[in-house]
Design a protein around this motif. Structure first.
Motif, PDB file in Angstrom:
ATOM      1  N   LYS A  29      42.781  42.128  34.897  1.00  0.00           N
ATOM      2  CA  LYS A  29      43.905  41.358  35.426  1.00  0.00           C
ATOM      3  C   LYS A  29      43.413  39.951  35.788  1.00  0.00           C
ATOM      4  N   ASP A  77      40.769  45.636  38.864  1.00  0.00           N
ATOM      5  CA  ASP A  77      41.934  46.013  38.055  1.00  0.00           C
ATOM      6  C   ASP A  77      41.505  45.762  36.612  1.00  0.00           C
ATOM      7  N   SER A 128      39.640  40.081  36.984  1.00  0.00           N
ATOM      8  CA  SER A 128      39.287  41.142  37.906  1.00  0.00           C
ATOM      9  C   SER A 128      38.377  42.163  37.240  1.00  0.00           C
TER      10      SER A 128
END
Length: 146
Positions: free
Chosen positions: A139, A116, A113
């Motif tokens: 993430k 995130d 990600s």
């Protein structure tokens, strides 16, 4: 105020006040990477932090409002010519497939990600020449099977 005008105002105030990005970030309570990215128009900054940045740089409320606005994350698809940015482009071209395969082996089929996500940029002294240390922490998001 457009994001591009916001960025011009912030850069001019930064120069006028002779502040480094780390000093500005300290005043906002956010990381230097996120603060700089938001000031360049690539992230939105929460009101509390945008107001602190504007107070520190002596900028009007319209700059705070522009900092809070959602960005349009578009960029030129051509090969970058700035030497620093080009080296990242080059590194991703050389090591991108390697990164993808190693992430796949360790985590499975998915992506890292960039939402995130956090990043730090540090300087590591070295007798042969100082080193740039960039840590990206995102993430893992597995692909959904349906």
């Amino acid at each position: 105020m457009k994001k591009s005008e916001m960025t011009e105002a912030i850069l001019a105030a930064k120069t006028r006040k002779k502040l480094a990005w780390e000093q500005i970030a300290e005043k906002t309570g956010l990381s230097p990477v996120f603060t700089t990215s938001a000031c360049l128009g690539m992230n939105s900054m929460p009101k509390e932090h945008a107001d602190k940045l504007c107070a520190a740089l002596g900028l009007p409320g319209e700059v705070s409002e522009a900092l809070q606005a959602f960005p349009h994350k578009a960029w030129d698809k051509t090969i970058p010519t700035d030497p620093v940015i080009y080296r990242f482009y080059e590194a991703l071209n050389v090591y991108g497939e390697t990164m993808k395969l190693l992430i796949g082996e360790k985590f499975g089929d998915g992506i890292m990600s960039a939402i995130d996500f956090s990043m730090t940029i540090d300087k590591q002294p070295d007798p042969k020449g100082d080193r740039v240390v960039i840590t990206m922490n995102g993430k893992f998001l597995p692909y959904k099977v349906f």
